[in-house]
Design a protein around this motif. Structure first.
Motif: not given
Length: 495
Positions: A402, A406-408, A424-428, A430, A442
């Motif tokens: 995670r 995250s954010d990658h 993949l965003r940190a807020d869940g 994509w 999501r």
């Protein structure tokens, strides 16, 4: 072995999810079911005695034959009439054992008229199929009076195979509505499971089983092209989650992949050979006991009640054999589910919900004689022992993944032109860009998997692995592929 994990304690914790009064109620229902086997046999013998003593089938056979022999027509019509009369005389017992008792224990919400109507339809189907079977059986008796019992086993195998092949296509839809599992996480997970083990993924159904029963259940039925996995809607009304679906459907896929239906049909056919052999030897004394002086031997279709009475007693005595046969297949299906999908907790959660109609902790002898499934307590114990010996990916792996993903942007090697990767965003959430626009939804990282659920409902999962250079992902049990991670800022985002 997983450290600090006690399979026995975990099993006890699962069984303790139900209060003592629920276990007591389940035991009462199960033990009462054992007695039903005996009382049902006595009812069947009484009905056979009444039919034989009435002389109705003998009179019918005489009327059909008239002045010339009509063995085929006589066998079919006498068989049909026998099945109808037998069912009508047995109706009070059937109403008690199959409906009223289920109602008392909260295992059905079906009204009596609905049960009776379905019973009438079932009787009509059984009468036709049974009439055909008896026609063929009595033809064998006439053609081979000394060895008919041997050929009768082959005939039984043919009818069992035909029933397995045709039931999902033509009979089961009469009683229930089967619909393909709807788009969403459940269907996507089941399809992925099927592809993983090479099981057909286009016949996954949900049916309105709650129409007849409140029991938590699923099944596999059919042969070859007609085979399908069906989940009762009661599973979801009782809160089945993805883990339970994986455990239960994995079990049903085990039945399909391990050819349990064919195996059981073959053994049952061999038992039929033995039963027919004994019928051949016991028919005459049984006919005298039931008062069938006008029955002209085993080849007379008017002797069907006698044949049925002998078979009923024989299969009562064979209960430990038939129960053990099915129980072995059920145990093997559990092992298949655990070994291929490693969902011991999901399977155990589902098993707890079946205790209401199958007591969890019988004695070993009781289980051998009466249980056609392994005892729930024993099944959960085995699942917990599997869990201890085959731990899932650690929580640490999920946490590291995670943090890294995250954010990658996850970039696969040799991606098609027009695709950048999976962001993949940190807020869940994509997204990914492709030739025809954007896909988004999501995502979740859990149990060593990265799962993407699109807005339109489809879902795909990748097994996460570590590599010397970073991370790997593998889809549908494929080989792990090394991926690279780039900050999302380098990729365009959907507007």
């Amino acid at each position: 072995m997983a450290q600090n994990f006690d399979p026995a304690a975990a099993t006890a914790a699962y069984l303790a999810q139900l209060p003592p009064e629920a276990h007591a109620r389940a035991s009462a229902y199960t033990h009462g079911g054992h007695w039903l086997l005996l009382w049902g046999t006595l009812v069947a013998l009484l009905v056979a005695f009444l039919i034989v003593r009435s002389g109705a089938l003998t009179a019918l056979r005489r009327k059909i034959e008239g002045r010339r022999s009509r063995p085929i027509l006589a066998s079919f019509l006498v068989g049909v009439v026998y099945l109808v009369v037998d069912s009508l005389l047995s109706l009070p017992w059937a109403a008690y054992s199959q409906w009223w008792r289920q109602k008392q224990y909260g295992l059905t919400s079906q009204a009596f008229p609905g049960w009776l109507g379905e019973g009438a339809i079932s009787l009509a189907i059984t009468a036709v199929i049974g009439g055909l079977f008896f026609t063929a059986l009595y033809a064998l008796i006439r053609k081979a009076p000394r060895t008919w019992w041997l050929w009768g086993g082959g005939l039984t195998a043919v009818f069992i195979a035909a029933a397995m092949l045709l039931a999902p296509l033509y009979i089961e839809p009469i009683f229930n509505k089967y619909t393909p599992a709807p788009a969403g996480p459940v269907r996507d997970e089941v399809v992925a499971m099927a592809r993983q083990v090479g099981v057909p993924s286009d016949k996954i159904f949900i049916y309105d089983g709650s129409k007849q029963s409140n029991a938590y259940t699923a099944n596999v039925s059919g042969l070859f092209g007609s085979a399908r996995v069906a989940m009762s809607d009661t599973m979801f009304k009782k809160g089945a989650d993805i883990a339970e679906v994986r455990g239960v459907v994995g079990h049903e896929m085990g039945h399909y992949a391990r050819h349990h239906s064919l195996w059981i049909a073959g053994v049952m056919s061999l038992l039929a050979v033995l039963a027919f052999f004994l019928v051949d030897r016991l028919f005459a004394p049984a006919a005298r006991l039931l008062g069938g002086e006008e029955i002209r031997g085993v080849a007379d279709p008017a002797g069907l009640p006698v044949l049925s009475a002998v078979m009923t007693v024989l299969f009562l005595l064979a209960t430990p054999v038939t129960s053990s046969l099915i129980r072995i297949a059920e145990s093997d299906a559990d092992h298949y589910s655990l070994s291929h999908f490693n969902e011991p907790d999901g399977l155990s959660k589902a098993l707890v919900k079946t205790i209401e109609y199958r007591a969890a902790t019988p004695g070993r002898l009781e289980e051998i004689i009466f249980y056609d499934h392994p005892a729930v307590g024993r099944r959960i114990q085995r699942a917990m022992e599997w869990k201890a010996a085959h731990p899932k990916p650690t929580v640490a792996l999920d946490l590291d993944a995670r943090a890294s993903f995250s954010d990658h942007l996850v970039v696969f090697p040799r991606m098609p032109v027009g695709m950048d990767g999976i962001a993949l965003r940190a807020d869940g959430s994509w997204f990914e860009r492709h030739d025809f626009g954007w896909s988004k939804g999501r995502y979740a990282i859990a149990d060593g998997k990265l799962c993407l659920t699109e807005e339109r409902g489809s879902r795909r999962c990748y097994a996460i692995g570590r590599a010397a250079s970073g991370w790997t992902l593998a889809q549908d049990a494929g080989a792990p592929v090394a991926v690279t991670l780039e900050p999302i800022a380098q990729a365009a985002t959907p507007g």
